[in-house]
Write a protein that holds these residues in place. Structure first.
Motif, short mmCIF file in Angstrom:
data_model
loop_
_atom_site.label_atom_id
_atom_site.label_comp_id
_atom_site.label_asym_id
_atom_site.label_seq_id
_atom_site.Cartn_x
_atom_site.Cartn_y
_atom_site.Cartn_z
N TYR A 1 1.72 3.21 -3.12
CA TYR A 1 0.70 3.94 -3.86
C TYR A 1 1.17 5.32 -4.31
O TYR A 1 1.04 5.69 -5.48
CB TYR A 1 -0.59 4.10 -3.04
CG TYR A 1 -1.51 5.04 -3.75
CD1 TYR A 1 -2.32 4.57 -4.79
CD2 TYR A 1 -1.51 6.41 -3.49
CE1 TYR A 1 -3.11 5.44 -5.52
CE2 TYR A 1 -2.29 7.28 -4.22
CZ TYR A 1 -3.08 6.79 -5.23
OH TYR A 1 -3.84 7.64 -5.96
N SER A 2 1.74 6.09 -3.35
CA SER A 2 2.08 7.47 -3.66
C SER A 2 3.13 7.57 -4.77
O SER A 2 3.25 8.59 -5.42
CB SER A 2 2.57 8.18 -2.40
OG SER A 2 3.55 7.40 -1.77
N MET B 1 0.85 -1.20 0.00
CA MET B 1 0.00 0.00 0.00
C MET B 1 0.88 1.25 0.00
O MET B 1 0.54 2.27 -0.59
CB MET B 1 -0.90 0.03 1.25
CG MET B 1 -1.96 -1.04 1.27
SD MET B 1 -2.83 -1.03 2.85
CE MET B 1 -3.70 -2.59 2.75
N ARG C 1 3.17 5.31 -7.31
CA ARG C 1 2.53 4.79 -8.53
C ARG C 1 1.46 5.72 -9.08
O ARG C 1 1.40 5.97 -10.26
CB ARG C 1 1.85 3.45 -8.23
CG ARG C 1 2.74 2.26 -8.31
CD ARG C 1 3.13 1.89 -9.73
NE ARG C 1 4.45 1.32 -9.69
CZ ARG C 1 5.50 1.77 -10.35
NH1 ARG C 1 5.38 2.77 -11.17
NH2 ARG C 1 6.67 1.21 -10.22
N GLY C 2 0.58 6.18 -8.19
CA GLY C 2 -0.52 7.03 -8.63
C GLY C 2 -1.67 6.23 -9.20
O GLY C 2 -1.62 5.01 -9.26
N LEU C 3 -2.71 6.96 -9.60
CA LEU C 3 -3.93 6.34 -10.10
C LEU C 3 -3.68 5.55 -11.38
O LEU C 3 -2.78 5.85 -12.14
CB LEU C 3 -4.97 7.43 -10.42
CG LEU C 3 -5.76 8.02 -9.26
CD1 LEU C 3 -6.58 9.19 -9.76
CD2 LEU C 3 -6.68 6.98 -8.63
N PHE C 4 -4.52 4.57 -11.61
CA PHE C 4 -4.59 3.82 -12.87
C PHE C 4 -3.37 2.94 -13.17
O PHE C 4 -3.29 2.33 -14.20
CB PHE C 4 -4.82 4.74 -14.08
CG PHE C 4 -6.06 5.54 -13.98
CD1 PHE C 4 -7.30 4.94 -13.93
CD2 PHE C 4 -6.00 6.93 -13.92
CE1 PHE C 4 -8.46 5.69 -13.83
CE2 PHE C 4 -7.15 7.69 -13.81
CZ PHE C 4 -8.37 7.06 -13.77
N LYS C 5 -2.38 2.94 -12.28
CA LYS C 5 -1.21 2.12 -12.57
C LYS C 5 -1.21 0.94 -11.61
O LYS C 5 -1.45 1.11 -10.42
CB LYS C 5 0.07 2.93 -12.36
CG LYS C 5 0.10 4.21 -13.17
CD LYS C 5 1.22 4.17 -14.20
CE LYS C 5 1.20 5.38 -15.12
NZ LYS C 5 1.38 6.64 -14.39
N SER C 6 -0.90 -0.23 -12.13
CA SER C 6 -0.86 -1.36 -11.20
C SER C 6 0.57 -1.57 -10.72
O SER C 6 1.53 -1.05 -11.27
CB SER C 6 -1.42 -2.62 -11.86
OG SER C 6 -0.86 -2.79 -13.12
#
Lengths: 267, 245
Positions: B110-111, B107, B113-118
């Motif tokens: 996340y910061s 988790m 990677r950002g949205l929409f990226k797995s």
């Protein structure tokens, strides 16, 4: 009639197709709702969808589509009401639940819709499922799965720890909104097969049962999917053979699995 | 060795006040955290520590005053990956949550990677590194709820580290942790600060440990009544008269 002769009936095949779609989608939404102590929103939106079904009857258009529209709009309303914090979260749910049920009864009495057809929408029946329903459900299901896949890691983060997710820059409010709209989608598309009154069970029980097994997040989802799929398919067959309500049979099978898991865990 | 860079401000709080329902929780707080610093923010229960940290993280808006993170106005600050946050969680998260240690640490990516990226192999690698730093890699497949309080806290630190932060902010990390584990925990924080060169900000009511561990101490009781190096803390009569708590 043996097992294979069953498949000669178009409605049985449609019922099973619809059942599989619903069985796969419900736990995907369910896991996020259950873990966020949001289970009751499923029940509220289900009641809201009944008003949509009644509207469909009255206007003589697909009850799934009207249910979808009404449920999505209400889900946004509930989320907005929760965010303004002027009413408690569960009070917002109660307002929507009773309000929509009142609207549903009025609409049904106007349309003289209190008939067996309504009974099917309340408790589910594979006979209700039309070919158009199956296609509609398929499209909705694709939308739900794709959206969940896009926001999967954000949803896990928010579900586990909303505050840290916010600090990490996750657009928490947006993702919450998306989740609740997806719940509205799932509920509307589940109506024909399991019925308005039992949808919440399909969203909640497989997840609660899978959670008892205490596995990783991904494995828990897979277990919930398996429980849901088995219950829905078994429920369709059993209800068909014994001439029982499909929704009720599915829910009782899921409950039986839950109880078995609990009993097994105790040993 | 201390390596505080006084020319580089990581966090600047300028005349922060915060009121809630007409009650002033924080009054006129000004403090700066420099790169490489190890700051302990201490105060008793209800002194406003957690409110202050929420304001510094942008979770709450101050009634007046401004916050700058890495020299940038907080409303325009976007680079949240630079901040690792360890919330007051070891004692109050859902112990039945179905997540493994590795899933929790991921988790923290996340910061980055950002949205929409797995998540990719790189994310998994960073999560592994973070777990190794806190010596929890061997527990990666265990459920977070099955670990002891001290182990859970290490996992939450690993989650903060996984995003490659420049500052780690911890809210009451030692609450509910046994005394001997507490010592190990402070050793870990010292390692993060001295070896990994991370800026550390720690909120606690444990003034005794802070006086041994931190470089600077800020004492809060609705307002900031002391903010200086630890050595100065012992000289400051006001602080000694009011040892909080």
């Amino acid at each position: 009639m043996n097992f294979f002769e069953l498949f000669q009936y178009g409605f049985v095949i449609r019922g099973i197709e619809a059942g599989i779609i619903v069985a796969l989608i419900a736990p995907l939404i369910g896991i996020f709702l259950v873990l966020r102590r949001y289970s009751l929103i499923a029940d509220t939106l289900a009641h809201v969808s009944l008003a949509g079904v009644a509207l469909g009857f009255l206007l003589n258009i697909s009850p799934i589509l009207t249910a979808l529209g009404v449920t999505v709009i209400s889900s946004l309303g509930i989320e907005k009401m929760r965010n303004t914090k002027r009413v408690y979260g569960e009070s917002a749910l109660a307002l929507f639940l009773s309000g929509s049920l009142a609207i549903a009864t009025i609409l049904l009495s106007l349309g003289k819709g209190f008939n067996t057809n309504l009974f099917n929408y309340l408790f589910g029946s594979i006979v209700t499922v039309t070919q158009t329903d199956v296609y509609t459900m398929l499209v909705l299901a694709v939308i739900v799965v794709t959206t969940l896949a896009f926001f999967y890691k954000e949803l896990i983060y928010i579900t586990f720890d909303e505050e840290s997710a916010q600090v990490a820059g996750v657009p928490v409010r947006w993702i919450n909104m998306i989740l609740i709209v997806l719940a509205a989608f799932t509920i509307s598309l589940s109506i024909p097969i399991i019925g308005v009154l039992l949808i919440a069970a399909l969203i909640v029980i497989p997840v609660v049962a899978a959670l008892q097994l205490r596995r990783s997040f991904t494995t828990t989802i897979l277990y919930a999917e398996a429980i849901s799929l088995f219950s829905v398919i078994a429920g369709i067959f059993v209800s068909f053979y014994l001439n029982l309500s499909t929704g009720g049979t599915i829910v009782l099978i899921m409950l039986a699995i839950f109880i078995l898991i609990m009993a097994f865990k105790r040993q | 060795m201390p390596h505080v860079n006084h020319n580089e401000n990581i966090i600047e709080a300028d005349h922060i006040s915060f009121s809630y329902s007409g009650h002033e929780v924080l009054h006129d707080i000004t403090l700066t955290v420099h790169r490489g610093d190890y700051l302990g923010i201490v105060g008793g229960n209800g002194a406003g520590k957690t409110t202050l940290i929420k304001i510094l993280l942008g979770l709450l808006k101050p009634s007046s005053g401004t916050i700058k993170l890495f020299g940038q106005e907080i409303s325009r600050f976007k680079d949240w990956a630079k901040i690792g946050y360890v919330p007051q969680k070891a004692t109050n998260f859902d112990v039945n949550f179905p997540a493994t240690v590795e899933e929790v640490v991921l988790m923290g990516r996340y910061s980055r990677r950002g949205l929409f990226k797995s998540m990719t192999g790189e994310d998994r690698h960073k999560a592994k590194e973070a777990l190794e730093h806190v010596e929890m890699w061997q527990y990666r497949d265990r459920l977070i709820g099955d670990l002891s309080g001290g182990q859970q806290q290490r996992v939450f630190i690993a989650r903060a580290l996984a995003g490659n932060p420049e500052v780690v902010i911890l809210d009451e990390p030692t609450v509910g942790i046994e005394q001997e584990i507490k010592a190990e925990f402070y050793t870990l924080l010292r390692k993060l600060n001295r070896e990994l060169r991370l800026t550390v900000v720690l909120i606690t009511h444990d003034i005794e440990s802070m006086s041994k561990e931190a470089m600077h101490v800020a004492c809060i009781d609705h307002t900031l009544f002391f903010h200086n190096s630890v050595d100065e803390y012992f000289k400051d009569t006001h602080a000694v008269i009011h040892p909080h708590p």
